[in-house]
Each structure stands twice: as C-alpha cells, then as structure tokens.
Design an enzyme around this catalytic site. Sequence first.
Site, PDB file in Angstrom:
ATOM      1  N   THR A  73     -33.528  -9.375  -7.662  1.00 47.00           N
ATOM      2  CA  THR A  73     -33.254 -10.741  -7.184  1.00 47.00           C
ATOM      3  C   THR A  73     -31.895 -10.843  -6.503  1.00 47.00           C
ATOM      4  O   THR A  73     -30.938 -10.219  -6.937  1.00 47.00           O
ATOM      5  CB  THR A  73     -33.275 -11.734  -8.360  1.00 47.00           C
ATOM      6  OG1 THR A  73     -34.593 -11.758  -8.915  1.00 47.00           O
ATOM      7  CG2 THR A  73     -32.896 -13.136  -7.923  1.00 47.00           C
ATOM      8  N   THR A  74     -31.835 -11.681  -5.475  1.00 50.57           N
ATOM      9  CA  THR A  74     -30.554 -12.067  -4.883  1.00 50.57           C
ATOM     10  C   THR A  74     -30.522 -13.588  -4.793  1.00 50.57           C
ATOM     11  O   THR A  74     -31.414 -14.189  -4.185  1.00 50.57           O
ATOM     12  CB  THR A  74     -30.394 -11.488  -3.469  1.00 50.57           C
ATOM     13  OG1 THR A  74     -30.579 -10.074  -3.525  1.00 50.57           O
ATOM     14  CG2 THR A  74     -29.002 -11.800  -2.928  1.00 50.57           C
TER      15      THR A  74
END
Lengths: 253, 202
Positions: free
Chosen positions: B1-2
């Site tokens: 995830t970012t």
Amino acid sequence: MSSIGTGYDLGLFFSPDGRLFQAEYAYKAVENASTCIGIKCEDGVILALEKVVTSKLLKPRVNNRIGSVDRHIGIATTGFIPDGQHIVKRARDEATSWRDNYGSPIPGTVIADRLGNYVQLFTCYSSVRPFGVMSFVATYDSEGPHLYMVEPNGVYWGYNGAAAGKGRQVARNELEKLNFSSLKMKDAVKEAARILYATHDEENNKEHEIEMTWVGVETNGIHTPVPDELLQEAEAYARRIADGEEEDIAMQE
Amino acid sequence: TTITALRYKDGVILAADSRTTMGAYIANRVTDKLTQLTDNIWCCRSGSAADTQTVADLLKYYLSMYRIQFGHDPSVHTAATLASEMCYQNKNMLSAGLIVAGYDEKTGGDVYSIPLGGSLHKQPLAIGGSGSAFIYGFCDANFRENMTQEEAVEFLKNAVALAMERDGSSGGTIRMVILNKDGMERKFFAIDTANPIPVFTH
C-alpha cells in the site's frame, strides 16, 4: 404530605400521588444550606458562596467548596459537603475522559448534561440516596460563558443568574435586577459580594467568609479564585451598601 | 500500500494506490483505500484490510453519534484523537496505519498521521504504507507548503506513481480526494485512460 408516615418516604419509589419523597427531602437538605450564587455575565461567569465559620480553629480561605474540574470549568456546591466533593470528583473524571477521547476541552453543555444524568441515577435505586446538593457549573469555552445549576433530582437548567441555599429568595430577587448581557466580570464580582451580604441573617451574627471564583475573558478562560485584593474590594463595597440600606430603612421610620 | 495526504493552499488532498494483496496474489486491483468518516473528514487506510475497515466503520459511527449528541460537527483534531485512541488502546490486536485528513471552516485543512503504535502526528504532509519507504527522498525534495491545487495534485500523483513502480504491494490505480471550502472532489488515474498514471522507469 399526606403520604408521609405511610412508608412511601422510606425508599426511592413513587407514592400513590406520584411523588418521590426521598428526592424531595434532598431539596429540603439544600434549602437550609449556605447561600451559593452564580452569575453569567457578558465575558465570563462568577461563582460565589458564603461559608459560616463554625470554629475559630478553622484556617480561613483553605477549606474550599468550589472546585476546578478542568482548566475552563468550575463547580460550586451547596448542601452536604461530602456529596459536593463527590460531584466535583465525578465531573473531573468526565472532563479527563472527554479530553482522552476527543483531545479537546469538554463543552459546558456536555459536562452539565453528564452531571445531570449522573445525579438522576441516584433517584432510581433503592440501594442509594439522592445527592443533597445543588451544583453550579461555570464554564467558558469557544461558545462563550455558560452557567448551569444541577438539582438533587438530576434536573439542570442554564441560567443567567442562579441561587440556592438559605438566602436563595433574596438572592434571586437581587439577581433579577442585573443586566446580564452588559455586565462585566469585574463588576459581577462586586454584585456577587453585594448579593451575598444582602442575604445575611440580621439576628444571626455568626462569622462568615465569602469564597469566590471566576472564569472568562478576565482569566484567559481559566477557572481560578478571584484575587484576594479584588475580593476584599468587593466585600468592602458590599458592606458599604449593606450599611447604607440600613440607614435608608432607619430614615424611613 | 501507498497512502499520502497533504495540506495545500485551500484545504487538504488525500491520495492512495488501489492494490490489495493476499500474499503474492492481488485480491483487488481497484480497491478504494480512501474512506469517508464525516462530510468533511476522510481517512487513508493501510495495514490489514479487515482491521482498518472495522476501525473506520467504528470511527464513522462514533463521529456521527458525536454530531447527534453534541449538536455540531466534530473537528478534524477530534476525529484524529479518537482514531489514535482506538489504535493505541487496541495496539496488540490491530495492524492499522491511518492518515486522517479533513477540512473545516474554523481551522482550515489538517492532516494527522496515526502509524502502527497509535501515536498521533499533525503534519503538513503524511505518507504511509509499505510503498512510502520508496518516496521519502522524493517528498523531501519536492514537497512545499501552500501549493496550489494543481501543484498538489501533480505532486501526489507523482509520489504515489513512483511508489507503485518500486513497491510490489502497491499498484493498480491512483485515487484522490480533495477537500476544501467548496466541499469534496474525487480524482481517478489509471493507465490507458484520459487521466494516465505517470511513468518514470525505462
């Protein structure tokens, strides 16, 4: 009180005519307690109460009955002193819990609501008795000043001026004459002292002490005792007025 | 995830990639990691999907109860404190890294980062998730306070795109939410569309 003596006042349940005697007796307990008043003015709130000095051995100005609950909240109680201390402790718990959860000071309306609900619980169970105190909640927050009075049955209303205890009738009459929307904190301190002196019992010349705190613009929103100097000035003013009124009455005779 | 969020001239912008994985398998390539908490407060979720969805749902519920009980909208600070308290008190059970951001008329835009242990950090720019490790340098070099909306959107789009290229757990599309005095606006970027994801590697 036709139901008295028939057992309906021995617990927290309704009498046949729909009354809660224990809750009513709690009011009686407060009716004879020392006078306590609250004034909400334009820029803050004043709490003031009068304490009878029951012994010369008591240290003056330290046995306080007005407590700080948070930076911006003060609570004055009159009636049973331990009940009052319990209310203040409960209010502190509510205020810190709010700060923990929301990271902001508890609003005045919320602390009054929480206390009202708490006090009401003690009119519901046979294992407890109602609180024998009237609690004055003074706060100053982003919405401005607030003053609430919580009654022994849990009812709470917002007030411009509130009074409870022995001298409440005289005090309420005097409070009604004030113009709350233009009153400033410093002037309200003087009025509070004057009103408490006006409630003095003539025959009963016991030693009295006035305890007064305030919160508002004057104190940067922090609940704190009114400075000694200002309080003494206010008491001197109150004494002058009280003496002056006596002269007026004498002249009319 | 970012996940990322920043304060710009007129409010805040949140941005995130859209990849959800179960080990090496991409369980969802168009996930929405930006979750609405109130009218004007949103959060970015990273960590366990189950944990963060549950925390976000509870937050949503508590904040709506706050509004009903106390008669005014909770501030961004209040929402963030509540979120951090929940993450802190349950830190042993949770794997949740949140960014709470919102706009209100009183304080303007605010961004709060709530990493794994449940601590609370008010920041002009917050980045999180596994992909954030790859873009600290880019953010240090290119972030400025008080950017215009166009500058801020461009900055976040590039930041998330760079992370998506290097992080195996980030990818798919880029989603954004813009919050300011005019309300809320959503943006979406994906390859082979009118709003493409920028490409940096050769």
